[in-house]
Structure formats: structure tokens, C-alpha cells
Design an enzyme around this catalytic site. Structure first.
Site, PDB file in Angstrom:
ATOM      1  N   ASN A  27      43.374  22.034  18.425  1.00 14.66           N
ATOM      2  CA  ASN A  27      44.585  21.210  18.387  1.00 14.66           C
ATOM      3  C   ASN A  27      44.346  19.832  17.767  1.00 14.66           C
ATOM      4  O   ASN A  27      45.225  18.977  17.796  1.00 14.66           O
ATOM      5  CB  ASN A  27      45.163  21.046  19.802  1.00 14.66           C
ATOM      6  CG  ASN A  27      44.260  20.217  20.705  1.00 14.66           C
ATOM      7  OD1 ASN A  27      43.082  20.019  20.395  1.00 14.66           O
ATOM      8  ND2 ASN A  27      44.793  19.725  21.807  1.00 14.66           N
ATOM      9  N   ASP A 159      46.391 -15.249  -3.672  1.00 14.95           N
ATOM     10  CA  ASP A 159      47.421 -15.813  -2.799  1.00 14.95           C
ATOM     11  C   ASP A 159      46.854 -17.081  -2.158  1.00 14.95           C
ATOM     12  O   ASP A 159      45.666 -17.390  -2.301  1.00 14.95           O
ATOM     13  CB  ASP A 159      47.898 -14.814  -1.738  1.00 14.95           C
ATOM     14  CG  ASP A 159      46.750 -14.195  -0.959  1.00 14.95           C
ATOM     15  OD1 ASP A 159      45.828 -14.941  -0.560  1.00 14.95           O
ATOM     16  OD2 ASP A 159      46.759 -12.971  -0.748  1.00 14.95           O
ATOM     17  N   LYS A 182      52.224 -16.207  -4.903  1.00 16.26           N
ATOM     18  CA  LYS A 182      52.652 -14.811  -4.727  1.00 16.26           C
ATOM     19  C   LYS A 182      53.857 -14.735  -3.808  1.00 16.26           C
ATOM     20  O   LYS A 182      53.948 -15.466  -2.813  1.00 16.26           O
ATOM     21  CB  LYS A 182      51.487 -13.994  -4.137  1.00 16.26           C
ATOM     22  CG  LYS A 182      51.775 -12.516  -3.953  1.00 16.26           C
ATOM     23  CD  LYS A 182      50.573 -11.780  -3.370  1.00 16.26           C
ATOM     24  CE  LYS A 182      50.438 -12.024  -1.871  1.00 16.26           C
ATOM     25  NZ  LYS A 182      49.389 -11.173  -1.269  1.00 16.26           N
ATOM     26  N   ASP A 210      39.362 -10.874  -4.002  1.00  9.86           N
ATOM     27  CA  ASP A 210      40.147 -10.517  -2.819  1.00  9.86           C
ATOM     28  C   ASP A 210      39.240  -9.752  -1.867  1.00  9.86           C
ATOM     29  O   ASP A 210      38.128  -9.345  -2.230  1.00  9.86           O
ATOM     30  CB  ASP A 210      41.355  -9.668  -3.218  1.00  9.86           C
ATOM     31  CG  ASP A 210      42.553  -9.859  -2.293  1.00  9.86           C
ATOM     32  OD1 ASP A 210      42.366 -10.467  -1.205  1.00  9.86           O
ATOM     33  OD2 ASP A 210      43.655  -9.406  -2.637  1.00  9.86           O
TER      34      ASP A 210
END
Length: 307
Positions: A27, A159, A182, A210
Site C-alpha cells: 500500500n 532578487d 523581481k 541563486d
């Protein structure tokens, strides 16, 4: 979740990976059992929260619980990529702070310490009431950039929140920095539009830095804006190359010289393209694990850039 990286880290440490059985019931429930005695061991449970992130997170929690019940002396959760890190605050009403929830789950499972790489925001360390060793890929990425950039370089934060990371790269490479203004449309998660550049990029080689590339919307929009403002070349570098959904197509069709990431998450062959460079994070993680085991300083490995 990332067998290749865990095996490479083990090779650097000259310590074999422990014998463990991870399987699933019919399951979908996850089963775990250690195949060797770990009583009194200083145990490092290595798991990157890569796709499928919920299964990887649950596997790590169950592995930690099994270790705790097997009387491991100290359990360190090694998480090269920390899942749900972007949800570190409430940006709108009725939202969760899922990064805190993951911290609570790791704590409740029985972890005594966390080792992770380039969190989305360093403040996530404060969600834990035990030590967090925050590593950074800046030395690995900056050393590679030093070999490929021969023009005047500008490190670009995509940003306002990326200024500190851009400054770390700039200090190592002797480069200038710039910022992208941004805008993210209200109610969206993977849509961002770069509207203006703050800083001089005309005739320069720009490196967008980033912590992660997910759908690549932010960095591609920033790259197009930088080229419009006179940049000679654009590189993109990030620690975590998630490359979800349309990311690969966007990056291949964007005005980008090269995309540089590390292997904190596995990057499938179908996501690799000519302009992608994947650097190994294994030596850095191995050194950090060795320092934790020997009760040595982590920050000395990074010259303080990891805080």
C-alpha cells in the site's frame, strides 16, 4: 534518494555505507531495517529530499526512528537538499510554515544534529533546538567560475534577498555585484518576472547566483533582462539543480552561456544538456561529516562563508 552522492561521500571518508534495507509495503508504506549492529554508534543518516520529496523525507524519518530504537549513540541527519525550505514564513494569510514542520519532524524522529547545504534562508537553523551545521557550495562553484570567466565579472542577485550570496561570490572572485528587481504575481509559486537591473552590467560577464533552480522562471527572466541591458555573457550558478517541469527547455532556449550546479540532488540523464555543468559536492560534505565526528570546527572549512 541519492545513492551516487552517498557512495562518493563514503569513499572520501574511507568508511563503507552501512547495510540497510529500505522497501515498501503493497500500500506504499515504507519499511526500514538496519542490517548490522548500530548500538552506541555515531550514526549519519544521509538523505537528500529530492523527487519524490515526500517519500524521501518519510524514508529519512523512519531511518532515524529505527536508529533511535536500536540505541545509536548520536544521530545526525545529513540533508544535502532540505525539502520545503522555501516555505519558511507566511507570505499570505492561512499559509503553513512547512520548513518549521520539517524541522519538528526531524526532531520528533530522534535526530540530534542536522548537516545541510545552502538553505533557502539561514534563519531555518533557528527552527531547531539542537546544532545545525550549515554548509555552503560557494567555494566549489566560485573555484569553477574562476576557470571560465576571463572578462570583467558581475555577480547578479536575482532578487533582493540574494544580495548576501552574491557578495560572497564577489569577494572570492574580485567582482562587482548587481541586483534584479523581481516581481512575483500574487498567488503564484513558480512564476517570476524580472523588471529592472540595479547596477552596471554593460559589456560585463554576468553570473546569476541563486540557491536553487526549480522551474528556471526567475533566472531565465533575469538572463534575458541582463542581455537587454548590454551584458556580454550570462552564466547561471546555483547549489541545487532541481530542474522541474519546463526548466530544461527554458534554459536551453535562453541566452545563457552555461548553467553550473552541484549534485546535491540527482540529475537524471534526460535533464542534462550541453550547457549544464554538474560539480561534485561530495568532498565538501565528507569533510564536514569528518569534522562533526571529530568535534572539529565546521566554519573553518569555509572561512566563515557558511554562516
Amino acid at each position: 534518494g541519492h545513492t551516487e552522492l552517498s557512495e562518493e561521500v563514503a569513499q572520501h571518508l574511507k568508511v563503507p555505507l552501512a547495510d540497510i534495507v529500505l522497501s515498501s509495503f503493497a500500500n506504499g508504506e515504507i519499511y526500514c531495517r538496519y542490517g548490522e549492529n548500530i548500538r552506541g554508534a555515531d550514526l549519519f543518516v544521509f538523505q537528500s529530499h529530492c523527487d519524490p520529496v515526500n517519500d524521501r523525507l518519510m524514508e529519512q524519518l523512519i531511518m532515524i526512528d529505527a536508529a533511535k530504537r536500536a540505541s545509536a549513540k548520536r544521530i545526525t541527519a545529513v540533508v544535502p537538499f532540505y525539502g520545503y525550505a522555501r516555505q519558511d514564513r507566511k507570505a499570505e494569510g492561512r499559509e503553513p510554515i512547512s520548513a518549521r514542520l520539517v524541522a519538528d519532524l526531524l526532531t520528533a524522529a530522534g535526530a540530534d544534529r542536522v548537516v545541510t547545504v545552502d538553505l533557502h534562508t539561514g534563519q531555518i537553523q533557528g527552527f531547531f533546538n539542537f546544532p545545525v551545521d550549515h554548509l555552503t557550495a560557494v567555494p566549489v562553484l566560485a573555484e569553477y567560475l574562476r576557470t571560465v570567466i576571463d572578462n570583467k565579472a558581475v555577480m547578479v542577485a536575482p532578487d533582493a534577498g540574494g544580495g548576501k550570496l552574491a557578495r560572497r561570490f564577489a569577494d572570492r572572485l574580485g567582482a562587482d555585484i548587481a541586483f534584479i528587481d523581481k516581481r512575483r504575481p500574487k498567488g503564484t509559486h513558480n512564476v517570476a518576472v524580472a523588471t529592472e537591473v540595479v547596477g552596471d552590467v554593460d559589456g560585463c560577464t554576468c553570473v546569476i547566483v541563486d540557491d536553487m533552480i526549480d522551474t528556471a522562471s526567475t533566472v531565465v527572466s533575469a538572463a534575458e533582462l541582463l542581455m537587454d541591458r548590454g551584458a556580454s555573457d550570462v552564466y547561471i550558478t546555483a547549489t541545487h539543480g532541481l530542474l522541474s517541469g519546463p526548466a530544461v527547455d527554458r534554459l536551453k532556449n535562453a541566452p545563457i552561456r552555461e548553467v553550473i550546479v552541484t549534485d546535491t540532488v540527482p540529475i537524471a540523464s534526460e535533464k542534462r544538456f550541453d550547457g549544464l555543468r554538474v560539480l561534485s559536492i561530495a568532498p565538501l560534505v565528507a569533510d564536514a561529516i569528518d569534522a562533526v565526528f571529530e568535534d572539529a570546527s565546521i566554519s573553518e572549512l569555509f572561512g566563515g562563508d557558511n554562516v
